[in-house]
Design a protein around this motif. Structure first.
Motif, PDB file in Angstrom:
ATOM      1  N   LEU A 200       2.249   2.094  -9.203  1.00  0.00           N
ATOM      2  CA  LEU A 200       3.647   2.587  -9.236  1.00  0.00           C
ATOM      3  C   LEU A 200       3.717   4.074  -8.940  1.00  0.00           C
ATOM      4  N   LEU A 201       2.716   4.792  -9.273  1.00  0.00           N
ATOM      5  CA  LEU A 201       2.468   5.841  -8.929  1.00  0.00           C
ATOM      6  C   LEU A 201       2.722   6.225  -7.446  1.00  0.00           C
ATOM      7  N   CYS A 202       1.849   5.185  -6.722  1.00  0.00           N
ATOM      8  CA  CYS A 202       1.840   5.153  -5.379  1.00  0.00           C
ATOM      9  C   CYS A 202       3.297   4.828  -4.908  1.00  0.00           C
ATOM     10  N   CYS A 203       4.026   3.909  -5.257  1.00  0.00           N
ATOM     11  CA  CYS A 203       5.379   3.665  -4.968  1.00  0.00           C
ATOM     12  C   CYS A 203       6.190   4.889  -5.062  1.00  0.00           C
ATOM     13  N   PHE A 204       6.343   5.632  -6.207  1.00  0.00           N
ATOM     14  CA  PHE A 204       7.007   6.601  -6.135  1.00  0.00           C
ATOM     15  C   PHE A 204       6.697   7.657  -5.267  1.00  0.00           C
ATOM     16  N   SER A 205       5.365   7.909  -4.941  1.00  0.00           N
ATOM     17  CA  SER A 205       4.837   8.826  -4.190  1.00  0.00           C
ATOM     18  C   SER A 205       5.305   8.747  -2.696  1.00  0.00           C
ATOM     19  N   SER A 206       5.299   7.174  -2.325  1.00  0.00           N
ATOM     20  CA  SER A 206       5.390   6.921  -0.885  1.00  0.00           C
ATOM     21  C   SER A 206       6.874   7.137  -0.320  1.00  0.00           C
ATOM     22  N   SER A 207       7.984   7.355  -1.435  1.00  0.00           N
ATOM     23  CA  SER A 207       9.168   7.562  -0.872  1.00  0.00           C
ATOM     24  C   SER A 207       9.372   9.032  -0.555  1.00  0.00           C
ATOM     25  N   LEU A 208       8.280  10.095  -0.870  1.00  0.00           N
ATOM     26  CA  LEU A 208       8.281  11.279  -0.365  1.00  0.00           C
ATOM     27  C   LEU A 208       8.070  11.429   1.040  1.00  0.00           C
ATOM     28  N   LEU A 221       2.608   6.688   8.423  1.00  0.00           N
ATOM     29  CA  LEU A 221       1.896   6.591   7.211  1.00  0.00           C
ATOM     30  C   LEU A 221       3.192   5.947   6.010  1.00  0.00           C
ATOM     31  N   ARG A 222       4.347   6.121   6.538  1.00  0.00           N
ATOM     32  CA  ARG A 222       5.267   5.932   5.280  1.00  0.00           C
ATOM     33  C   ARG A 222       5.525   4.461   5.064  1.00  0.00           C
ATOM     34  N   GLN A 223       5.775   3.518   6.156  1.00  0.00           N
ATOM     35  CA  GLN A 223       5.876   2.279   5.820  1.00  0.00           C
ATOM     36  C   GLN A 223       4.670   1.605   5.424  1.00  0.00           C
ATOM     37  N   PRO A 224       3.330   1.671   5.783  1.00  0.00           N
ATOM     38  CA  PRO A 224       2.263   1.245   5.279  1.00  0.00           C
ATOM     39  C   PRO A 224       2.051   1.553   3.830  1.00  0.00           C
ATOM     40  N   ALA A 225       2.034   2.881   3.460  1.00  0.00           N
ATOM     41  CA  ALA A 225       1.995   3.339   2.182  1.00  0.00           C
ATOM     42  C   ALA A 225       3.009   2.601   1.304  1.00  0.00           C
ATOM     43  N   PHE A 226       4.150   2.520   1.626  1.00  0.00           N
ATOM     44  CA  PHE A 226       5.188   1.738   0.927  1.00  0.00           C
ATOM     45  C   PHE A 226       4.841   0.130   0.619  1.00  0.00           C
ATOM     46  N   GLY A 227       4.495  -0.327   1.779  1.00  0.00           N
ATOM     47  CA  GLY A 227       4.082  -1.712   1.627  1.00  0.00           C
ATOM     48  C   GLY A 227       3.071  -1.995   0.905  1.00  0.00           C
ATOM     49  N   ILE A 228       1.746  -1.421   1.075  1.00  0.00           N
ATOM     50  CA  ILE A 228       0.574  -1.731   0.353  1.00  0.00           C
ATOM     51  C   ILE A 228       1.006  -1.264  -1.057  1.00  0.00           C
ATOM     52  N   SER A 229       1.446  -0.128  -1.604  1.00  0.00           N
ATOM     53  CA  SER A 229       1.761   0.110  -2.835  1.00  0.00           C
ATOM     54  C   SER A 229       2.492  -0.922  -3.827  1.00  0.00           C
ATOM     55  N   PHE A 230       3.545  -1.374  -2.999  1.00  0.00           N
ATOM     56  CA  PHE A 230       4.388  -2.504  -3.577  1.00  0.00           C
ATOM     57  C   PHE A 230       3.391  -3.893  -3.582  1.00  0.00           C
ATOM     58  N   VAL A 231       2.704  -4.136  -2.847  1.00  0.00           N
ATOM     59  CA  VAL A 231       2.096  -5.203  -3.050  1.00  0.00           C
ATOM     60  C   VAL A 231       0.930  -5.135  -3.905  1.00  0.00           C
ATOM     61  N   LEU A 232       0.506  -4.151  -4.148  1.00  0.00           N
ATOM     62  CA  LEU A 232      -0.556  -3.935  -5.061  1.00  0.00           C
ATOM     63  C   LEU A 232       0.010  -3.935  -6.490  1.00  0.00           C
ATOM     64  N   ILE A 305      16.629  13.106  14.764  1.00  0.00           N
ATOM     65  CA  ILE A 305      15.131  12.759  14.557  1.00  0.00           C
ATOM     66  C   ILE A 305      15.119  11.649  13.390  1.00  0.00           C
ATOM     67  N   THR A 306      14.668  10.418  14.016  1.00  0.00           N
ATOM     68  CA  THR A 306      14.111   9.334  13.380  1.00  0.00           C
ATOM     69  C   THR A 306      12.992   8.829  13.562  1.00  0.00           C
ATOM     70  N   CYS A 307      12.375   7.838  12.717  1.00  0.00           N
ATOM     71  CA  CYS A 307      11.135   7.222  13.124  1.00  0.00           C
ATOM     72  C   CYS A 307      11.465   5.881  13.872  1.00  0.00           C
ATOM     73  N   HIS A 308      10.960   5.690  14.997  1.00  0.00           N
ATOM     74  CA  HIS A 308      10.859   4.570  15.705  1.00  0.00           C
ATOM     75  C   HIS A 308      10.059   3.611  15.370  1.00  0.00           C
ATOM     76  N   GLU A 309      10.209   2.552  14.725  1.00  0.00           N
ATOM     77  CA  GLU A 309       9.172   1.670  13.901  1.00  0.00           C
ATOM     78  C   GLU A 309       8.511   0.890  14.817  1.00  0.00           C
ATOM     79  N   GLY A 310       8.636   0.875  16.228  1.00  0.00           N
ATOM     80  CA  GLY A 310       7.728   0.318  17.048  1.00  0.00           C
ATOM     81  C   GLY A 310       7.890  -1.212  16.933  1.00  0.00           C
ATOM     82  N   SER A 311       7.806  -1.726  15.898  1.00  0.00           N
ATOM     83  CA  SER A 311       8.038  -3.275  16.213  1.00  0.00           C
ATOM     84  C   SER A 311       8.915  -3.799  14.617  1.00  0.00           C
ATOM     85  N   LEU A 312       9.967  -3.978  14.901  1.00  0.00           N
ATOM     86  CA  LEU A 312      10.797  -4.684  13.546  1.00  0.00           C
ATOM     87  C   LEU A 312      10.257  -5.712  13.099  1.00  0.00           C
ATOM     88  N   MET A 313       9.412  -6.841  13.891  1.00  0.00           N
ATOM     89  CA  MET A 313       9.134  -7.832  13.404  1.00  0.00           C
ATOM     90  C   MET A 313       7.792  -7.490  12.503  1.00  0.00           C
TER      91      MET A 313
END
Length: 537
Positions: A200-208, A221-232, A305-313
């Motif tokens: 949960l600490l990682c989840c809150f931190s990933s939002s930053l 970094l942001r999408q993998p950090a968010f995804g791995i934190s929530f799965v953990l 200025i945004t992040c292009h996610e590369g692959s929506l899939m």
């Protein structure tokens, strides 16, 4: 052809003057500049010399005109307007008027994104890609750059909520660490609770990572950090819920059960569930890594200025796998809703999973319909809402009991609720066997029996030969600290039940209450498996 001959031509005219031409074919000589005036007396034309041109003078001094002597139209000193159209100011261009000579035109404003900085411009120039025309279209100014900044009010609010979540999670972790040897912390699987709080600490931190100007490294970094934190986080909840459920539904434990349901296996299952998400993220970053992107198409005057996610899939797989684990966790939590209160987090986990689903189902249309900096804001809100839901539903109740209700954080309270659950299971089995016997007896000749009216819906045919007085029974229960009518003996777990005898004739004036005791000996498998598997260390 004439110019070629003029360059070498010189002669003397009829007036005896020498006429020469220079190398450019221009006549070499002196000129008088004459202005035609109208005579005020008779209106005749008077030739007035107003200047001269001396070809032999220095450059800059060859032409001289006395503008004070010039009269326009014979008598006016104001220069007449000799065009059919006025001059076009900067910010406009000349537009052709059909059916009129080319010297007649109209002034047309330059379109947005184009400018003209000169008078009578025939066309407007386009601004560079990162620039836009000003309000008057006379020059180009840099476009406004927008992203979810740390300094804007929305970014500050989201940052404060993320910091608040980190602080609350750290506080809960500190409480669990300080009271780590208390029954309620042990009963909730202490080690997995620590790992869950870390996730949960990682989840809150990933939002930053979603706040601030997007860079290539933050986008990756942001999408993998968010995804791995929530799965953990959800993996810990899943394993913890499944373990308690299997413990209370398992048969008499053996060394094999204890070996396979120890901490090592629990952490292994958490690792395997998280490893799948890690593999998804690695494949995503290798095949189509996200990157920072300057979007000029959404609004002309603004660069987003945004992040292009590369692959929506890949993003869909990341969120989909998380939701799949949440659905499985919801299923196990629903199955374990009838476990003892101290072990039963089912209603809290179920509610947290409902919040999780509501947040991420709402996130999909919101993510698809927003643009610019609001895309990051929507995802930050979803992460914070889901994280706060998990933290509040799973841990706040326990922290409240630990800090403000220490009387409920005792061995007796935990054993009491666990024994009550064991009796409920045994009573249900006894009731089922009794119902089967009754049906067989009814099929043979019919029989009558007593009807239970107890809080655990159990039945017994054995009357207690030594009933205790009500005051003594209540005193014993209070000393035990059990709300249920449960007492412990040497080698025996006894649950006190009250039965109500049905009216058998019209002479009965009221219902008779009697108390029976249901004794579960150590040889009874249905009770032994629950006592032996109490997850208390």
């Amino acid at each position: 052809q004439v110019l070629k001959h003029l360059r070498h031509l010189n002669f003397t005219n009829n007036m005896g003057e020498q006429v020469d031409f220079d190398e450019f074919g221009d006549l070499v000589g002196n000129y008088s500049i004459i202005n035609w005036h109208l005579s005020p007396e008779d209106g005749s034309v008077v030739f007035e010399e107003v200047g001269h041109y001396n070809v032999y003078a220095k450059k800059g001094e060859r032409l001289f005109i006395n503008e004070n002597k010039i009269l326009w139209g014979g008598f006016s000193k104001e220069v007449p307007f000799s065009n059919c159209s006025r001059d076009c100011l900067p910010g406009t261009r000349k537009g052709i008027i059909e059916g009129e000579p080319t010297c007649c035109f109209e002034c047309v404003d330059c379109p947005d994104g184009e400018y003209s900085d000169e008078t009578d411009a025939s066309a407007c120039d386009k601004c560079p890609e990162d620039y836009w025309s000003n309000e008057n279209h006379t020059s180009c100014i840099p476009k406004q750059i927008e992203f979810l900044a740390w300094t804007e009010p929305f970014g500050i609010a989201l940052t404060l909520f993320a910091v608040l979540g980190i602080f609350l999670t750290s506080f809960v972790l500190g409480v669990f660490t300080k009271f780590r040897n208390t029954p309620i912390v042990k009963a909730t699987n202490r080690e997995l609770s620590y790992l869950l709080l870390f996730s949960l600490l990682c989840c809150f931190s990933s939002s930053l990572f979603f706040i601030g100007e997007p860079q290539n490294w933050t986008c990756r970094l942001r999408q993998p950090a968010f995804g791995i934190s929530f799965v953990l986080c959800i993996s810990c909840i899943l394993v913890k819920t499944n373990r308690v459920l299997l413990v209370f539904e398992a048969k008499i434990p053996t060394s094999l059960h204890r070996k396979w349901w120890g901490l090592n296996l629990q952490f292994l299952l958490v690792f395997l569930c998280t490893f799948v998400q890690i593999v998804i993220c690695v494949i995503w970053l290798y095949t189509a890594p996200p990157s920072s992107y300057r979007n000029h198409e959404l609004e002309d005057e603004i660069i987003f200025i945004t992040c292009h996610e590369g692959s929506l899939m890949a993003l869909g797989f990341l969120i989909g796998y998380t939701c799949l684990l949440a659905a499985i966790c919801f299923f196990f939590a629903f199955k374990s809703r009838k476990l003892p209160e101290n072990f039963n987090e089912a209603k809290f986990i179920t509610f947290s999973m409902l919040i999780f689903f509501i947040v991420w189902i709402s996130f999909i249309p919101a993510y698809a319909s927003t643009y610019g900096k609001f895309v990051s804001a929507v995802e930050v809100i979803a992460i914070l809402a889901a994280s706060f839901g998990l933290l509040a539903c799973i841990f706040f109740n326990k922290v409240y009991i630990i800090l403000f209700k220490p009387s409920r954080n005792t061995i007796e309270e935990v054993r009491c609720s666990t024994a009550a659950h064991a009796f409920k299971v045994a009573a249900r089995a006894t009731l089922r066997r009794s119902n089967v016997s009754r049906k067989r007896s009814n099929s043979l000749g019919g029989s009558t029996g007593s009807t239970p009216s107890s809080s655990i819906s159990s039945k017994s045919n054995h009357e207690d030969p030594f009933p205790l007085p009500a005051s003594a029974e209540r005193q014993r229960q209070q000393q035990r600290g059990c709300k249920q009518k449960v007492s412990f003996g040497s080698g025996t777990v006894t649950l006190s039940l009250s039965f109500e005898e049905p009216q058998k004739n019209a002479m009965a004036s009221r219902n008779a209450k009697r108390r029976n005791s249901l004794e579960a000996q150590n040889s009874d498998d249905s009770l032994m498996r629950h006592r032996a598997l109490l997850p208390l260390q």
